[in-house]
Design a protein around this motif. Sequence first.
Motif, PDB file in Angstrom:
ATOM      1  N   ILE A  32       2.000  57.808  19.501  1.00 14.64           N
ATOM      2  CA  ILE A  32       1.000  57.469  18.495  1.00 14.64           C
ATOM      3  C   ILE A  32      -0.339  58.028  18.984  1.00 14.64           C
ATOM      4  O   ILE A  32      -0.680  57.924  20.158  1.00 14.64           O
ATOM      5  N   ALA A  33      -1.077  58.656  18.073  1.00 14.88           N
ATOM      6  CA  ALA A  33      -2.313  59.341  18.477  1.00 14.88           C
ATOM      7  C   ALA A  33      -3.397  58.365  18.925  1.00 14.88           C
ATOM      8  O   ALA A  33      -4.079  58.576  19.923  1.00 14.88           O
ATOM      9  N   SER A  34      -3.542  57.272  18.181  1.00 14.13           N
ATOM     10  CA  SER A  34      -4.620  56.322  18.501  1.00 14.13           C
ATOM     11  C   SER A  34      -4.118  55.250  19.467  1.00 14.13           C
ATOM     12  O   SER A  34      -4.282  54.057  19.225  1.00 14.13           O
ATOM     13  N   PHE A  35      -3.488  55.695  20.557  1.00 13.00           N
ATOM     14  CA  PHE A  35      -2.828  54.767  21.472  1.00 13.00           C
ATOM     15  C   PHE A  35      -3.841  53.957  22.275  1.00 13.00           C
ATOM     16  O   PHE A  35      -4.740  54.503  22.898  1.00 13.00           O
ATOM     17  N   ASN A  36      -3.699  52.635  22.226  1.00  7.71           N
ATOM     18  CA  ASN A  36      -4.589  51.774  22.992  1.00  7.71           C
ATOM     19  C   ASN A  36      -3.742  50.740  23.739  1.00  7.71           C
ATOM     20  O   ASN A  36      -3.240  49.784  23.153  1.00  7.71           O
ATOM     21  N   VAL A  37      -3.568  50.993  25.039  1.00 10.72           N
ATOM     22  CA  VAL A  37      -2.683  50.161  25.841  1.00 10.72           C
ATOM     23  C   VAL A  37      -3.040  48.678  25.795  1.00 10.72           C
ATOM     24  O   VAL A  37      -2.171  47.829  25.567  1.00 10.72           O
ATOM     25  N   SER A  38      -4.317  48.357  25.983  1.00  7.54           N
ATOM     26  CA  SER A  38      -4.655  46.931  26.068  1.00  7.54           C
ATOM     27  C   SER A  38      -4.472  46.223  24.733  1.00  7.54           C
ATOM     28  O   SER A  38      -4.084  45.052  24.690  1.00  7.54           O
ATOM     29  N   GLU A  39      -4.714  46.949  23.636  1.00  2.00           N
ATOM     30  CA  GLU A  39      -4.469  46.342  22.307  1.00  2.00           C
ATOM     31  C   GLU A  39      -2.979  46.036  22.129  1.00  2.00           C
ATOM     32  O   GLU A  39      -2.600  44.985  21.620  1.00  2.00           O
ATOM     33  N   ASP A  40      -2.126  47.006  22.543  1.00  2.00           N
ATOM     34  CA  ASP A  40      -0.680  46.801  22.416  1.00  2.00           C
ATOM     35  C   ASP A  40      -0.207  45.635  23.279  1.00  2.00           C
ATOM     36  O   ASP A  40       0.611  44.819  22.844  1.00  2.00           O
ATOM     37  N   VAL A  41      -0.723  45.556  24.492  1.00  2.00           N
ATOM     38  CA  VAL A  41      -0.327  44.462  25.386  1.00  2.00           C
ATOM     39  C   VAL A  41      -0.735  43.119  24.778  1.00  2.00           C
ATOM     40  O   VAL A  41       0.052  42.168  24.732  1.00  2.00           O
ATOM     41  N   ALA A  42      -1.960  43.068  24.254  1.00  2.00           N
ATOM     42  CA  ALA A  42      -2.442  41.822  23.638  1.00  2.00           C
ATOM     43  C   ALA A  42      -1.559  41.435  22.448  1.00  2.00           C
ATOM     44  O   ALA A  42      -1.186  40.260  22.275  1.00  2.00           O
ATOM     45  N   ALA A  43      -1.203  42.414  21.631  1.00  2.00           N
ATOM     46  CA  ALA A  43      -0.369  42.146  20.445  1.00  2.00           C
ATOM     47  C   ALA A  43       1.027  41.667  20.859  1.00  2.00           C
ATOM     48  O   ALA A  43       1.581  40.732  20.262  1.00  2.00           O
ATOM     49  N   LEU A  44       1.590  42.291  21.873  1.00  2.00           N
ATOM     50  CA  LEU A  44       2.926  41.882  22.343  1.00  2.00           C
ATOM     51  C   LEU A  44       2.878  40.474  22.928  1.00  2.00           C
ATOM     52  O   LEU A  44       3.768  39.655  22.674  1.00  2.00           O
ATOM     53  N   ARG A  45       1.827  40.190  23.697  1.00  2.00           N
ATOM     54  CA  ARG A  45       1.704  38.850  24.284  1.00  2.00           C
ATOM     55  C   ARG A  45       1.633  37.785  23.194  1.00  2.00           C
ATOM     56  O   ARG A  45       2.302  36.756  23.251  1.00  2.00           O
ATOM     57  N   LYS A  46       0.836  38.082  22.194  1.00  2.00           N
ATOM     58  CA  LYS A  46       0.669  37.131  21.094  1.00  2.00           C
ATOM     59  C   LYS A  46       2.008  36.919  20.371  1.00  2.00           C
ATOM     60  O   LYS A  46       2.376  35.798  20.013  1.00  2.00           O
ATOM     61  N   ALA A  47       2.744  38.033  20.195  1.00  2.00           N
ATOM     62  CA  ALA A  47       4.038  37.952  19.497  1.00  2.00           C
ATOM     63  C   ALA A  47       5.057  37.154  20.305  1.00  2.00           C
ATOM     64  O   ALA A  47       5.899  36.449  19.750  1.00  2.00           O
ATOM     65  N   ILE A  48       4.970  37.261  21.636  1.00  2.00           N
ATOM     66  CA  ILE A  48       5.958  36.603  22.486  1.00  2.00           C
ATOM     67  C   ILE A  48       5.538  35.177  22.877  1.00  2.00           C
ATOM     68  O   ILE A  48       6.352  34.255  22.892  1.00  2.00           O
ATOM     69  N   GLU A  49       4.253  35.001  23.178  1.00  2.00           N
ATOM     70  CA  GLU A  49       3.818  33.709  23.704  1.00  2.00           C
ATOM     71  C   GLU A  49       3.505  32.662  22.645  1.00  2.00           C
ATOM     72  O   GLU A  49       3.451  31.478  22.928  1.00  2.00           O
ATOM     73  N   GLY A  50       3.269  33.142  21.418  1.00  2.00           N
ATOM     74  CA  GLY A  50       2.923  32.196  20.353  1.00  2.00           C
ATOM     75  C   GLY A  50       4.102  31.288  20.060  1.00  2.00           C
ATOM     76  O   GLY A  50       5.175  31.429  20.620  1.00  2.00           O
ATOM     77  N   ILE A  51       3.916  30.353  19.152  1.00  2.00           N
ATOM     78  CA  ILE A  51       5.020  29.469  18.763  1.00  2.00           C
ATOM     79  C   ILE A  51       5.940  30.309  17.902  1.00  2.00           C
ATOM     80  O   ILE A  51       5.527  30.851  16.882  1.00  2.00           O
TER      81      ILE A  51
END
Length: 340
Positions: A32-51
């Motif tokens: 993906i051209a607009s790759f932003n590692v920390s944004e992806d990590v934050a999104a994955l954490r939210k997806a996994i850690e949320g209820i």
Amino acid sequence: MADLWEELQSVANSMPSSNTAAPGARGTIKAIASFNVSEDVAALRKAIEGIGTTEKTLIEILTHRSSSQKQAISKAYQETTKRILVNDLKSDTQGNFERVLVALTRPPAVNDAKWLIKAMKGAGTDDSILIEILSSRTNKQIKELSAAYSEETKKTLIQNLKSEVSGHFGKAILLLAEGARDESTNVNADQAKVDAKALYQAGEKRLGTDESKFIEILCKRSIPHLRQTILEYKNISGKTLQKSIEKEMSGNLEELLVAIVKCVMSTPAYFAEKLYKSMKGAGTDEITLTRVMVSRGEIDMLDIRAEFKKLYQSSLHKEINSDVSGNYSDCLKMICGGED
């Protein structure tokens, strides 16, 4: 199906090979051209850690990043959370959906190594997985999966194969596992004629079969050279090489040599056929379906889709949609990348 390969035979010399396309040029999973590692990590954490897990986010990210981007995400995820992304996916999802996400997250070479380890685990060996992986990978891919294999098992792939395979089949598998296929791209038509004749005389032309001649030529020569040899063989014998192998050989050696011939003619058609068979009939072979979709997603999925449509008059997307369901289906359809 045999007719399909007969048809491919006639266009084999004009077929582009996925092996010659620029890496990733024919894949559906791209960087993906607009790759932003920390944004992806934050999104994955939210997806996994949320209820409850937000499966949509997991699918979206893991099917729309290149392998190297996903390695960067995994590294940053571990630095931020002190946990391993693959392990979190495993504890948060299950079944086929879990398997496909985990495979999407791992480097391709690690996947290949793990699939081979599994194929050799326990009593008996799953030869069809050895055949699929070793007959379709490039030298570079075989070198990379061998390194990953040693890392995982502390033994070399060749060492472990030696205790698992034997006979002519074993000899052929070991040759492929060395990853030493000739890679020159210029084809010497005279040499291809010589090889075609040698194959004819080792099989159709004699009583009994000289398997080692087939193994030597099919496991060592370059792909463009073999493509020419296959055409020459038809001229000499009037039969396709695949037909001759099916007549002369049996069991896993036959399966392996036929797979090599199919990959030489069209690796995407070989995998289209694999995908079709994994979904055809009663019950779905999700293990094969997952393995092929993930391993080819970044390489030649666009060509596989085109071949699938040509062979089965139906789109791969449509077949997946009618064969599997839920998050697993959504994830595979993302890897498929569209309706044809």
